[in-house]
Design a protein around this motif. Structure first.
Motif, PDB file in Angstrom:
ATOM      1  N   GLU A 567       1.283 -11.476  -1.511  1.00 15.54           N
ATOM      2  CA  GLU A 567       0.854 -10.232  -0.876  1.00 15.54           C
ATOM      3  C   GLU A 567      -0.606  -9.878  -1.171  1.00 15.54           C
ATOM      4  O   GLU A 567      -1.419  -9.814  -0.245  1.00 15.54           O
TER       5      GLU A 567
ATOM      6  N   GLU B  15       5.921  -0.513   8.134  1.00 16.79           N
ATOM      7  CA  GLU B  15       5.207  -1.318   7.135  1.00 16.79           C
ATOM      8  C   GLU B  15       4.723  -0.394   6.039  1.00 16.79           C
ATOM      9  O   GLU B  15       4.110   0.628   6.305  1.00 16.79           O
ATOM     10  N   ASP B  20      -1.753  -4.127   5.388  1.00 22.43           N
ATOM     11  CA  ASP B  20      -1.142  -4.798   6.526  1.00 22.43           C
ATOM     12  C   ASP B  20      -1.166  -3.908   7.770  1.00 22.43           C
ATOM     13  O   ASP B  20      -1.347  -4.384   8.893  1.00 22.43           O
ATOM     14  N   ASP B  68       8.686  -4.832   8.770  1.00 26.34           N
ATOM     15  CA  ASP B  68       8.455  -5.533   7.501  1.00 26.34           C
ATOM     16  C   ASP B  68       9.783  -5.541   6.737  1.00 26.34           C
ATOM     17  O   ASP B  68      10.530  -4.571   6.763  1.00 26.34           O
ATOM     18  N   THR B  98       6.876 -10.678   7.959  1.00 21.91           N
ATOM     19  CA  THR B  98       6.980 -10.643   6.502  1.00 21.91           C
ATOM     20  C   THR B  98       6.131 -11.700   5.866  1.00 21.91           C
ATOM     21  O   THR B  98       5.737 -12.681   6.510  1.00 21.91           O
ATOM     22  N   SER B  99       5.898 -11.554   4.578  1.00 22.40           N
ATOM     23  CA  SER B  99       5.157 -12.562   3.850  1.00 22.40           C
ATOM     24  C   SER B  99       6.115 -13.581   3.233  1.00 22.40           C
ATOM     25  O   SER B  99       5.706 -14.594   2.702  1.00 22.40           O
ATOM     26  N   LYS B 120       3.645 -13.501   7.885  1.00 27.13           N
ATOM     27  CA  LYS B 120       2.288 -12.957   7.926  1.00 27.13           C
ATOM     28  C   LYS B 120       1.314 -14.029   7.458  1.00 27.13           C
ATOM     29  O   LYS B 120       1.468 -14.590   6.380  1.00 27.13           O
TER      30      LYS B 120
END
Lengths: 786, 147
Positions: A567, B15, B20, B68, B98-99, B120
């Motif tokens: 992140e 989110e 982001d 998210d 999403t990451s 992401k």
């Protein structure tokens, strides 16, 4: 020669005599005695018929001649002389006797008693002589026989091992003979004339017997005389009037006989003692099954008294015991053998021995031994052994203890038993299991409550310290015991190595047998081994749990790496990017360069995180091993690397590869990482070769390149995380080979580098064969062998 | 895409990460489609918005939801599940943003009937690409069933 003629010739000489003379004449002629009438000087005047017949010659040849020269005495000069002398003496008035042995006309030897007697006239002058001869042959023979008989009798009596005696009504010996007199120190006949009452005054038995015999009773006695024993029969003999005439008796030395009897008796006694006490059943039966003998304590096993079966028939007594009877029948057919049977409440081993007489089996001797205990012990040991597998499979100390408790109750009938274990927190041994009976008796809910700890100073703890078993026969008498008021009778304490202690007890005082102790010992050793195993298992379990926990932490880390770390990273790179996009025009070249470094660093960190994730997923995302065709896996990998291969202008050779048991994806990963590594580090237009060889228990894979090789000192550390070879500069994260190492390890193999600098590097790794693979390969090989 | 169709499309972005949110706004600004990007910061707000509750009473119904997965109070999966269970809402396309690359998340999202799942990207160009893809795919190619 005609005798009658001779008679007639002599006859006329007597004619004209008076009647008396004729009668005498008749007697003279008819008598069977030899008679000759001679003159006083021995001249033969006449002879009678017997003499004539005996002479066998004409009377004229000897009548008128001297008597001693007569035909009867021919050829015997000595006899002739003796007769002449006899005649001479008779001629002087004497009666003379002589003996002669003659040969009869029939050729038989006859003995003659002869006399020559003078016949005198009124004046006493010898007028004539009468010679007589009597055939005494028969008489002599009889006499001789009698004498011989008497001699034999005497010999017998003198030598007979008895004493023969006779007593008159006063008790005086009238007769005593027999060899056995010696033993009394007497000569034959020595006692005759002596009184039995005096001679045997010291022997009241004898006196008593004699008195009774003298009163007319037949008496038999056995009495001691010195060292000897005599058996005596006193037989009274009565005369015609019924008066006691005498007592005759016979005494026999029975000392030896008596000794033999006593020996026999003693032997019989001993035999009977043996038979009465021997823990066997000894029996004999004829071929029809009739039991002649049945002795021995062993019979008690089937509830029978010694001797009780004698006279009964095997086939009736043991009806239903088919195996026992058929083995008996085999013995009656001549087979000597041994067999084991379940007979009623006992298990017996019987030895059957046929006794053969005159070529046929006469009877069978059987010796049966009760082997019930032996068998019970065997079965117990079997049960313990069976339980052993259960014990060994038990996963916890508690499970082991429970199994042992069940066995103690069921097998040993020792219901007051418990197991103690060492305690981490104290010096005590703490109870971990107890039999149901203990819990009921102590009214406890758990074994821990039922039993007190074994504490330092107690006998129980001492026993644990010595390490060897102890049998407490009567627990109540034990000092320093843990349970002085318990209802325990006998207790066996067996330490279980360092793990604890087994207590096996009974409520009553009953000393366990050797066999039971053996069982307890075996049980304890098995329990000890099982506890050891359970402990190891527990340690392993703890280790496994720890491993799982660390895996979880790793996964957690992977999650953090994948999300939380990415992140902020993403923020960094995105906004540096956005900075470049939106303000790029306003910045100078140096600022652009900074931005490039920032973006590059972020990207590099991103790939490291990804690689790290991959590394952690070797175990977290692992698949089951399956049968994998390595050739197919390599082919797919090569395809996915197509662009990289083209870029490097590389050639990849793939040689024939085996089928292995592996995690398919991970095997592909290893190949991919190694090939990529070769493409990155092997210089211009490299040739990469993938090949494999087979060994006994593994396959060895090789990924070889013809690059510059890898220095010796880097070959180990190159497989460590984040360690890159010195030859790179391509931006690799140094994780690829570490992943390979981890995957190969997971498969139970090894990975290493063989390299010659300037010639190339070969990355080798092994994949062990597994049972299934081998089996399958064998099956394939078998199928191929048409 | 013709000038006549100038009605902006309504996009709801749920989110919690302001970075982001900003990137998404930037990406949509640079996109080809006129849009109204409405932002909520967690699942609870997202559901209030969709149900036009409280301050969202007058909020327009979104044509597309960008969701998210990791959010406070109520996460993306829960929001997705509620949307797909709600007969009024379930036809709105949902794109998971999403990451996370975790396989499990992907599978879960599809199980909950997410319409797409996008990771992401690390840099802004990548982000822009993602937004363009969303616009092209969801706003021009896919025919969304009428209300």
């Amino acid at each position: 020669m005609d005798q009658h003629e001779v008679d007639e010739q002599t006859g006329p000489a007597s004619e004209g005599r008076p009647a008396r003379d004729r009668r005498l004449e008749a007697v003279f002629e008819a008598t069977g005695t030899f008679i000759g009438v001679l003159d006083p000087y021995g001249t033969i005047l006449r002879v009678n018929k017997v003499a004539r017949e005996f002479a066998a010659v004409e009377p004229s040849t000897y009548v008128g001649g001297p008597f001693w020269e007569g035909p009867w005495f021919e050829h015997d000069d000595a006899l002739q002389e003796r007769i002449r002398a006899a005649i001479e003496r008779a001629g002087e008035g004497e009666d003379v006797e002589f003996e002669a042995t003659q040969i009869s006309p029939d050729g038989e030897q006859i003995d003659i008693d002869g006399t020559v007697s003078p016949v005198t006239d009124e004046d006493g002058r010898v007028e004539s002589l009468v010679a007589q001869g009597i055939d005494v042959t028969e008489q002599r023979r009889r006499e001789e026989r009698l004498a011989a008989q008497r001699e034999r009798m005497n010999t017998l009596l003198n030598n007979a091992p008895v004493v023969l005696f006779a007593l008159d009504p006063d008790g005086e010996f009238t007769y005593s003979r027999g060899n056995a007199l010696d033993k009394l120190g007497l000569e034959p006949g020595e006692a005759v004339g002596q009184s039995v009452f005096e001679m045997f005054a010291e022997a009241p038995d004898v006196i008593d017997a004699v008195e009774r015999a003298l009163e007319g009773e037949r008496v038999e006695t056995q009495a001691q005389q010195g060292d000897l024993y005599f058996h005596t029969v006193y037989q009274p003999v009565f005369d015609d009037r019924g008066e006691l005439e005498q007592v005759i008796g016979i005494s026999r030395d029975v000392t030896e006989l008596r000794e033999r009897e006593r020996e026999l008796e003693a032997w019989t006694d001993r035999l009977q003692t043996v038979l009465d006490n021997v823990p066997l059943a000894l029996w004999t039966a004829d071929t029809d099954g009739m039991i002649e003998m049945s002795q021995g304590q062993g019979l008690a096993g089937i509830g029978v008294e010694p001797g009780e079966l004698e006279g009964q028939n095997m086939f009736e007594v043991f009806a239903g015991q088919e195996a026992f009877l058929s083995d008996f029948e085999a013995a009656t057919a001549g087979e000597e053998h041994t067999a084991v049977h379940d007979i009623g409440p006992v298990i017996a081993r019987t030895w059957y021995r046929p006794i053969v007489r005159d070529g046929a089996v006469e009877k069978v001797i059987g010796v049966s031994i009760d082997i019930t205990d032996e068998k019970r012990q065997e079965r117990r040991i079997e049960a313990v052994n069976e339980a052993t597998s259960e014990l060994i499979a038990a996963e916890s100390q508690r499970a082991v203890a429970d199994i042992v408790m069940t066995l103690a109750t069921e097998l040993l009938d020792m219901p007051l038993s418990g197991i103690y274990a060492t305690d981490d927190g104290s010096d005590d041994l703490v109870p971990v299991a107890a039999t149901d009976r203990v819990q009921t008796m102590m009214d406890a809910e758990t074994p821990t409550e039922a039993l007190p700890n074994v504490t330092p100073g107690s006998v129980e703890m001492e026993t644990f310290r010595t390490g060897s078993a102890r049998v407490v026969e009567d627990y109540a008498t034990l000092e320093n015991s843990e349970m002085p008021d318990s209802p325990l009778g006998t207790l066996v304490i067996v330490p279980l190595g360092e793990y604890g202690q087994l207590h096996v007890g009974t409520p009553e005082v009953s000393v366990p047998t050797e066999a039971e102790l053996n069982i307890i010992e075996i049980l304890a050793r098995n329990a000890e081994a099982a506890l050891e195993r359970a402990e190891r298992e527990a340690e392993l379990e703890a280790y496994r749990a720890e491993l799982e926990q660390s895996n979880e932490r790793l996964q957690e880390f992977a999650h953090i790496a994948s999300h939380d770390l990415q992140e902020p990273l993403r923020m960094v790179s995105s906004y540096v990017d956005l900075l470049a996009v939106e303000y790029g025009d306003e910045l100078d070249d140096e600022a652009d360069e900074y931005i490039d470094f920032a973006v590059g660093g972020a990207n590099r960190m991103q790939s490291m995180i990804e690689d790290l994730l991959q590394y952690s997923r070797v175990s977290t995302d692992a698949d089951e091993f399956e049968t994998v065709d390595a050739a197919a896996v390599v082919e797919e990998t090569i395809q996915s690397l197509e662009f990289a291969i083209d870029d490097a202008d590389a050639t990849v050779d793939v040689e024939p590869l085996p089928t292995v048991e592996a995690d398919r994806d991970q095997l592909g990963q290893v190949i991919q990482n190694l090939v990529s590594n070769a493409l990155s580090h092997a210089g211009e237009s490299p040739t990469v070769t993938v090949r494999a060889t087979e060994a006994d228990d593994h396959y060895r894979f090789e990924v070889a390149d013809d690059g510059p090789g890898i220095p010796e000192n880097q070959r180990e550390r190159i497989f460590k995380l984040f360690q890159q070879g010195s030859r790179d500069g391509d931006g690799g994260t140094g994780i690829g080979l570490a992943v390979c190492d981890r995957i190969v390890s997971r498969h139970g193999g090894d990975i290493w580098i063989e390299s010659e600098e300037g010639v190339g590097a070969t990355f080798c790794f092994t994949i062990p064969k597994r049972g299934e693979t081998e089996d399958r390969l064998a099956a394939v090989a078998g199928g191929d062998a048409r | 895409m013709t000038p006549e169709q100038q009605t902006p499309i309504e996009v709801l972005l749920a989110e919690d990460n302001p970075g982001d949110v900003k990137l998404t706004e930037k990406a949509f600004e640079r996109g080809n489609v006129i849009n109204n990007l409405n932002v909520v910061n967690d699942g609870v707000e997202a559901m209030s918005y969709l149900r036009q509750e409280g301050e969202y009473e007058d909020s327009p119904r979104p044509d597309l939801i960008l969701l998210d997965l990791n959010m406070p109070r109520m996460d993306g999966k829960e929001v997705l599940a509620e949307i797909k269970e709600d007969p009024d809402l379930k036809r709105i396309p949902v794109v998971i943003l999403t990451s996370s690359e975790a396989e499990e998340d992907i599978i879960n999202s599809y199980d909950l009937h997410a319409n797409a799942y996008l990771t992401k990207p690390v840099d802004f160009d990548g982000f822009l690409e993602v937004v363009n893809t969303i616009e092209d795919f969801w706003l021009t190619v896919v025919k969304v069933p009428p209300e």
